[in-house]
Scaffold this motif. Structure first.
Motif, PDB file in Angstrom:
ATOM      1  N   HIS A 107      53.746  55.010  53.202  1.00  0.00           N
ATOM      2  CA  HIS A 107      54.593  53.846  53.479  1.00  0.00           C
ATOM      3  C   HIS A 107      54.017  53.128  54.695  1.00  0.00           C
ATOM      4  CE1 HIS A 107      58.927  52.405  54.742  1.00  0.00           C
ATOM      5  NE2 HIS A 107      58.134  51.400  54.416  1.00  0.00           N
ATOM      6  N   ILE A 164      53.158  52.068  49.367  1.00  0.00           N
ATOM      7  CA  ILE A 164      54.019  50.955  49.768  1.00  0.00           C
ATOM      8  C   ILE A 164      53.297  50.105  50.809  1.00  0.00           C
ATOM      9  CG2 ILE A 164      56.241  50.292  50.763  1.00  0.00           C
ATOM     10  CD1 ILE A 164      57.317  53.029  49.888  1.00  0.00           C
ATOM     11  N   LEU A 200      63.003  53.348  51.111  1.00  0.00           N
ATOM     12  CA  LEU A 200      61.573  53.340  50.796  1.00  0.00           C
ATOM     13  C   LEU A 200      60.900  54.609  51.306  1.00  0.00           C
ATOM     14  CD1 LEU A 200      60.726  49.618  51.638  1.00  0.00           C
ATOM     15  CD2 LEU A 200      60.652  50.652  49.361  1.00  0.00           C
ATOM     16  N   ASN A 201      61.208  54.977  52.547  1.00  0.00           N
ATOM     17  CA  ASN A 201      60.524  56.119  53.136  1.00  0.00           C
ATOM     18  C   ASN A 201      60.953  57.436  52.515  1.00  0.00           C
ATOM     19  OD1 ASN A 201      59.976  58.104  55.740  1.00  0.00           O
ATOM     20  ND2 ASN A 201      58.510  56.431  55.506  1.00  0.00           N
ATOM     21  N   ALA A 229      59.122  57.677  49.319  1.00  0.00           N
ATOM     22  CA  ALA A 229      57.721  58.028  49.552  1.00  0.00           C
ATOM     23  C   ALA A 229      57.573  59.508  49.883  1.00  0.00           C
ATOM     24  CB  ALA A 229      57.151  57.168  50.679  1.00  0.00           C
TER      25      ALA A 229
END
Length: 531
Positions: free
Chosen positions: A182, A155, A171-172, A175
């Motif tokens: 990230h 990312i 997102l994290n 990931a």
């Protein structure tokens, strides 16, 4: 206003129920508006569609138009008015892979294969079977004691503040589940990065957020504490970004929340400034010495820098400074000017900085010419969404790819282009608690994970079809491009790998490298005068 229609149908349902005391005809209204009310209640409570959570009832119009889009699209193609086929196709691929639905399609390519600029990867009549899609690259040179085995797809930089808390957390978490990295963006490490538990690339920008003094200068002690966090795997010094190279930024005091102030280490009630250039150094040697300072305080973790290539000679100045000081970063991320941002002046976004392919090839060959390419890794970022995008940049010299846009699509971005207004309709680029509520972290983090996995699976298949054992084996000759009718060239003809050490041997080349190399100097970004 987002809930106006939903509220209206509820009110009309109540009115019609009361109207039954006067006439049975109101039963029709009860049925219609009651059904819409039930739909609205479902919309605001479900977690799969951010649009419906923010725009109950009304949001179904979007999905209606999506349902007929293939026919509209075909009309546009046939009438030569297809304004964004590239963007639409990529967004469709991300949505399909993130949702885990079938991404195959009938009737062949939608690309115009005889148009100039069409590109493809050559395949083998003896394809290989590759067991795993978990492709890794080790980042960390001889001066690094804690190298990182990074995924080939990670990312890219997006700061908390630009993105919502829910977006960062989704997102994290994705990931963390997928085992990829990230990038924090220059806005520092927020509580939502830490809560997600995923691997982080800690980006240090010119504002030194998370490692700054009250005056905005670099604070080595704060940096040491931040870099020691087990989640931090790489430290990336940002020199410039593709969408607005050479441009600073200001986050107005009115937009700074307590959480943003905490992540950036800035006070409330004051504008937050990111200068256009770093105050800690002004020369190529100064840059390398600052890289060395970061390395001393980074707990042995890989340290590198990110930039969009501008004056090519200036990049050569930096490479000469590596040779003179003996300080070679563990990695460089080349950011293409086509990369996105929520706050770039139009002229910067459209006409400043070098596109990724040209910038990557130049950086790769300059490092080869200086005999340094084997000592560091190169990452690449800028609209890298599909497995072909990744294969192409690996062929042209990169070791791994970063993507912001692809992962934004995976958490629901619809390119509403309202990032700078705080009115993002899907809760991705906003700090409005009601709007960000639409983005369900559990659902979207799973989509982040699936998008990453399915893209690498597609890369696995493409690599095997090319007869290769690993995507890192792609080279320019595997890439072909159409120049015109009946004319095609290989990537090796257009973007060749130049010989190792040729700049140190003063060997002439056909691309102007040696002339720029002679004008480059390690102690200053100003050129030498060469007759």
């Amino acid at each position: 206003m987002r809930f106006f229609l939903f509220g209206s149908v509820i009110v009309l349902t109540v009115v019609c129920v009361i109207g039954l005391f006067w006439s049975p005809w109101f039963l029709l209204g009860v049925a219609l508006f009651g059904a819409l009310s039930v739909i609205g209640v479902y919309d605001v409570t479900q977690t799969s569609h951010s649009i419906l959570r923010n725009y109950p009832v009304l949001g179904h119009m979007r999905f209606l138009f999506e349902g007929i889009r293939p026919e509209i699209r075909q009309y546009l193609i046939e009438s030569d008015q297809d304004e964004e086929p590239f963007s639409r196709d990529k967004r469709s691929i991300v949505y399909q892979r993130a949702k885990g639905v079938e991404d195959k399609r009938p009737f062949g390519t939608r690309k115009r294969v005889y148009d100039s600029g069409y590109e493809w990867i050559t395949h083998s009549t003896a394809p290989k079977h590759i067991e795993s899609h978990d492709f890794r690259v080790r980042i960390g040179g001889p001066d690094c004691t804690a190298p990182y085995d990074a995924s080939l797809y990670n990312i890219s930089a997006m700061s908390f503040g630009a993105l919502s808390a829910n977006a960062i957390l989704a997102l994290n978490k994705g990931a963390a589940k997928g085992g990829f990295a990230h990038d924090t963006g220059e806005g520092g490490i927020s509580r939502y990065h830490r809560e997600g538990g995923g691997d982080l690339i800690y980006e240090v920008g010119s504002g030194y957020f998370g490692c700054r003094t009250p005056e905005g200068r670099f604070d080595a002690a704060k940096f040491r504490d931040t870099a020691a966090d087990p989640q931090v795997k790489l430290v990336e010094l940002k020199l410039s970004q593709g969408a607005k190279p050479g441009h600073g930024g200001v986050l107005p005091a009115s937009k700074i929340s307590p959480e943003i102030a905490e992540a950036r280490g800035v006070p409330m009630g004051q504008d937050c400034v990111s200068p256009a250039s770093h105050p800690e150094f002004s020369t190529p040697i100064g840059l390398m010495e600052f890289i060395g300072k970061l390395r001393e305080n980074a707990s042995g973790k890989p340290v590198g820098f990110k930039l969009c290539i501008g004056h090519r000679r200036e990049f050569m100045c930096i490479v000469k400074a590596m040779i003179e000081t003996g300080i070679v970063p563990d990695f460089i991320v080349v950011d293409g000017k086509e990369g996105g941002t929520g706050a770039a002046p139009l002229e910067f976004a459209d006409h400043l900085g070098m596109p990724l392919v040209e910038g990557l090839v130049f950086a790769h060959n300059t490092l080869r010419g200086a005999g340094l390419r084997d000592r560091l890794k190169i990452g690449a970022s800028a609209k890298l969404v599909t497995s072909f995008d990744i294969a192409k940049i690996l062929a042209l010299g990169a070791d791994w790819a970063n993507s912001a846009r692809g992962f934004m699509f995976s958490i629901g971005c619809i390119q509403a282009q309202a990032c700078h207004t705080n009115h993002c309709p899907v809760g991705v680029a906003t700090q409005d608690p009601m709007r960000m509520r639409a983005l369900d972290v559990t659902e979207k983090s799973e989509r982040v994970f699936r998008f990453h996995q399915n893209t690498l699976k597609a890369l696995q298949e493409m690599t095997g079809a090319a007869g290769l054992a690993h995507p890192g084996d792609f080279r320019p000759h595997h890439l072909l491009m159409r120049e015109g009718d009946r004319d095609m060239v290989t990537g090796e003809e257009v973007y060749p790998y130049l010989p190792n050490g040729f700049l140190l041997r003063d060997e002439k080349d056909d691309f102007g490298y040696l002339n720029r190399w002679k004008r480059a100097r390690a102690d200053n970004f100003e050129p030498f005068d060469v007759e």
